[in-house]
Motif scaffolding. Sequence first.
Motif, PDB file in Angstrom:
ATOM      1  N   THR A 374      42.340  19.629  30.825  1.00 52.01           N
ATOM      2  CA  THR A 374      41.869  18.324  31.312  1.00 52.01           C
ATOM      3  C   THR A 374      41.008  17.640  30.263  1.00 52.01           C
ATOM      4  O   THR A 374      41.134  16.426  30.015  1.00 52.01           O
ATOM      5  CB  THR A 374      41.067  18.499  32.611  1.00 52.01           C
ATOM      6  N   ASP A 378      41.650  14.107  28.333  1.00 47.29           N
ATOM      7  CA  ASP A 378      40.640  13.045  28.339  1.00 47.29           C
ATOM      8  C   ASP A 378      40.299  12.600  26.917  1.00 47.29           C
ATOM      9  O   ASP A 378      40.183  11.396  26.638  1.00 47.29           O
ATOM     10  CB  ASP A 378      39.368  13.528  29.042  1.00 47.29           C
ATOM     11  N   ARG A 441      44.586   6.378  37.209  1.00 51.91           N
ATOM     12  CA  ARG A 441      43.609   7.172  36.438  1.00 51.91           C
ATOM     13  C   ARG A 441      42.175   6.796  36.831  1.00 51.91           C
ATOM     14  O   ARG A 441      41.318   7.672  37.023  1.00 51.91           O
ATOM     15  CB  ARG A 441      43.834   6.917  34.946  1.00 51.91           C
ATOM     16  N   ASN A 445      39.572   9.326  38.734  1.00 46.90           N
ATOM     17  CA  ASN A 445      38.295   9.707  38.118  1.00 46.90           C
ATOM     18  C   ASN A 445      37.116   9.417  39.040  1.00 46.90           C
ATOM     19  O   ASN A 445      36.202  10.233  39.187  1.00 46.90           O
ATOM     20  CB  ASN A 445      38.107   8.960  36.791  1.00 46.90           C
ATOM     21  N   SER A 448      37.225  11.704  42.063  1.00 53.56           N
ATOM     22  CA  SER A 448      36.865  13.042  41.605  1.00 53.56           C
ATOM     23  C   SER A 448      35.353  13.166  41.448  1.00 53.56           C
ATOM     24  O   SER A 448      34.744  14.168  41.837  1.00 53.56           O
ATOM     25  CB  SER A 448      37.568  13.348  40.283  1.00 53.56           C
ATOM     26  N   ASN A 449      34.726  12.124  40.882  1.00 53.42           N
ATOM     27  CA  ASN A 449      33.266  12.136  40.740  1.00 53.42           C
ATOM     28  C   ASN A 449      32.584  12.183  42.103  1.00 53.42           C
ATOM     29  O   ASN A 449      31.580  12.878  42.295  1.00 53.42           O
ATOM     30  CB  ASN A 449      32.804  10.902  39.970  1.00 53.42           C
ATOM     31  N   GLY A 515      35.198  10.898  31.856  1.00 55.14           N
ATOM     32  CA  GLY A 515      35.879  10.165  32.917  1.00 55.14           C
ATOM     33  C   GLY A 515      35.414   8.729  33.063  1.00 55.14           C
ATOM     34  O   GLY A 515      36.230   7.797  33.114  1.00 55.14           O
ATOM     35  N   CYS A 519      37.254   5.120  32.351  1.00 55.49           N
ATOM     36  CA  CYS A 519      37.332   4.071  33.380  1.00 55.49           C
ATOM     37  C   CYS A 519      36.859   2.727  32.834  1.00 55.49           C
ATOM     38  O   CYS A 519      37.482   1.687  33.071  1.00 55.49           O
ATOM     39  CB  CYS A 519      36.488   4.460  34.589  1.00 55.49           C
TER      40      CYS A 519
END
Length: 553
Positions: A374, A378, A441, A445, A448-449, A515, A519
Amino acid sequence: MNRRFTLLLVDDNLPQIAPLRDFLEAAGYRVRTADNGMKAIVAIYQRPPDLILSDIPISELNGYHLCRILKNDPLTQNIPIILFSSQAEPHNRFWGEKAGADAFLEKTAEFPRILAAIENLLKERKEETEPLAKGTRGLDGKAIRNQITGLLDRLLYESTISNEILKLTGLAHDSEALAREFFDFLALICRYSAAGLLLREGADKYSIFLQLMEPVSDGFIEHARKEMLHQAGLDREAAGKYRFILIEQDTGGGRAMPVSFQVLSSLPIHDGNELLASLTLFESGQRRLTEGMSHALDVIAGRLLIVARYLKKIKDIENVKADLVSMLVHDMRSPLTGISGFTNVLAEGILGQVSPDQGAALKNIQEGCSRLLTLIDDILDYSKLEAGKMQVSPRPLDLAPLLTQVLGSFSLQLQEHRLQVATELPENLPQVMADEKQLTRVLSNLISNAVKFTPDGGHIRIAAAPATTRQKQPALEISISDSGCGIPPEQQKTLFDRYEQLPSATVYRKGTGLGLAICKEIVGLHHGDIGVESPIADGAGSCFAFTLPLALP
């Protein structure tokens, strides 16, 4: 060569240079003298000589100052100046050259050498030349004082502008902060309705900043953006390769600036054939560019070139580092994939029975491989985004089904940690203009955070609402809130920087630190904005929100 030229010798000790005067007169020159800098100034403006020889340590106005004044005045800048001194230190020659002297000689030089230097500087000058500039002869004392005062004021003004602009090199790592600082200074010395600054930040990457000094009407910002690209000659080349940032001042209300406007000034800034920056001033009324403003902008453009070169060099170094990191990271992928694959083979018992302890160890290896893969993805993606090598292809998209798809990929984690997710999407949700892959994406992100920062049994809220982008275009704001511990205010400022992470004590499940930086880059490519608000309730929780332009009907 007929040597009926007039020379001016400037020295505190006229008897000491009498032999040189006699030698030059014998060589056919008319020679006048002055024993200090101010007398030399008066003599030059009343009857300009063809050439000046000046000592450096003279009273009232030393040789450096005399030279700098004369070389910065259009009336006298073409008069050749030779500085000579008994001080033979290297720094004397250096300062003489910086002051604009045409030649530098030591006082101990032999007379024929001095004569050769004079003849070399006068070889293109015809005998009995016309005045160097109209209006230089016959000035009285008051006129001379006014001329020198005006010149010194201009030199101080230019020096101040230069110093303020060159300070911007300290902000080369943050182009938005650089642009804000530049606009703050520009507003102090120029009057305009809006100003645009374009900066080149990579081989195919530009940033456009627009400062508004007045209220604007719908459509102005888009017209100004297109005009800036046109003025810089980037109508086609910059498509999809730039970010646009609007910087609004406190306009205090009033009449909105119309869509139609005049370009008050446009200054493309080139380094050879390469465009590094561009400055454009817009005006909504009848204001015209004054001579003073024009001069100030020319000085600004000259110094901004130095800043733009420095910025380009910084970005070039960063791109080389990014390419090197990408190459190294990419080469790690193959062996890491192999490790992950064989670990899976072992964990599934294909090569023999696995004990519980061995299974636990293999699971740790699998999780470590997954995190590293991952991180590799990234780093590669962020390097492409930062270097302007990753393009987006926006098209009309429905948010609801895409959000359902993304949430589905987190179903196991949500169940494992007993997290409740509430979605608040209005009916008849309009389509957004976005690249489906890249928007996925961003959503992944941010969700996920939220999962990482929310303690077991917490809740996550996802909402959408009408908004506007910085460019004042209709947009949709998508927000993702969590009930975690919140983010300290001092850390929110750098949260979107690469490799930036909160202290491990505040994070329940650790990430890669790239991440949010990814973004920010992706949202910027869509001409949207992203930010964070924390805390949001009872001193806890965080809300990340970003905007995307709406699809045109």
